[in-house]
Design a protein around this motif. Structure first.
Motif, mmCIF file in Angstrom:
data_model
loop_
_atom_site.group_PDB
_atom_site.id
_atom_site.type_symbol
_atom_site.label_atom_id
_atom_site.label_comp_id
_atom_site.label_asym_id
_atom_site.label_seq_id
_atom_site.Cartn_x
_atom_site.Cartn_y
_atom_site.Cartn_z
ATOM 1 N N HIS A 64 -70.194 -73.618 -51.014
ATOM 2 C CA HIS A 64 -69.650 -74.876 -51.523
ATOM 3 C C HIS A 64 -70.610 -76.012 -51.207
ATOM 4 N N GLN A 74 -66.515 -67.558 -54.634
ATOM 5 C CA GLN A 74 -65.596 -68.501 -55.283
ATOM 6 C C GLN A 74 -64.748 -67.742 -56.302
ATOM 7 N N THR A 143 -59.851 -78.265 -53.590
ATOM 8 C CA THR A 143 -60.575 -77.110 -53.064
ATOM 9 C C THR A 143 -59.692 -76.443 -52.003
ATOM 10 N N HIS A 145 -59.453 -72.823 -49.348
ATOM 11 C CA HIS A 145 -60.271 -71.743 -48.816
ATOM 12 C C HIS A 145 -59.470 -70.896 -47.824
#
Ligand SMILES: CC(C)(COP(=O)(O)OP(=O)(O)OC[C@H]1O[C@@H](n2cnc3c(N)ncnc32)[C@H](O)[C@@H]1OP(=O)(O)O)[C@@H](O)C(=O)NCCC(=O)NCCS
Length: 149
Positions: A64, A74, A143, A145
């Motif tokens: 990223h 991703q 975003t 994660h």
């Protein structure tokens, strides 16, 4: 509805049968192409029910730019055909790929998630990082994660 799907690698073009109606509805089929689709580290998976492709997800080896996510893949183009949503198939597909990536010693899986999909990813253990941002023609994204190894 049967309670399981078979998961197999597929080509980038095969994903369009699900990407198009779910993620690019009303737009030209060419809008289904994603940068990185044909890079050799990219993997596309399909979930099949009785030989019908009903779910797709693509995984691209990308760190990223700002969040320093290293040794990371991703997730892009995650979609389940509308009629089959809410039956656990998205979860089955993502769990399968997480296991496969962690066996390949990948540490982090991340995605730019549509606002509408955030509860789904949170359920699967992903966390939001950073602020909301806009992707033109698609809308607000965050975003997210998860450490997988
Ligand atoms: C988001 C998507 C991939 C999820 O796949 P799905 O097969 O519908 O989701 P699942 O049925 O596997 O859901 C797994 C879990 O998340 C929960 N969940 C899914 N969507 C949810 C929502 N919008 N709000 C709250 N919980 C949700 C489910 O209740 C389920 O919880 P459980 O394990 O406790 O039963 C699918 O709905 C989809 O294609 N949506 C449209 C396209 C999209 O937004 N893609 C993501 C782009 S970033």
């Amino acid at each position: 509805m049967a309670d399981t799907i078979q998961i197999k690698p597929i080509s980038s073009k095969e994903t369009y049968a699900v990407r198009h109606p779910v993620l690019r509805e009303g737009r030209p089929i060419s809008s289904c192409a994603l940068e990185g689709d044909n890079v050799n580290t990219t993997i596309h998976y399909g979930g099949f029910m009785k030989n019908k492709l009903i779910a797709v997800a693509s995984f691209m080896k990308n760190s990223h730019a700002t969040h320093k996510l290293e040794n990371a893949y991703q997730l892009r183009g995650m979609a389940v055909l509308k009629k089959y949503q809410g039956n656990g198939f998205g979860k089955i597909l993502l769990n399968f790929v997480e296991t496969s990536l962690s066996e390949k010693q990948i540490s982090i899986l991340w995605m730019n998630a549509r606002e509408i999909a955030i509860p789904f990813y949170k359920k699967l253990g992903f966390e939001v990082i950073g602020n909301v941002f806009d992707i033109p023609e698609i809308g607000n994204h965050y975003t997210m994660h998860k450490k997988i190894k």
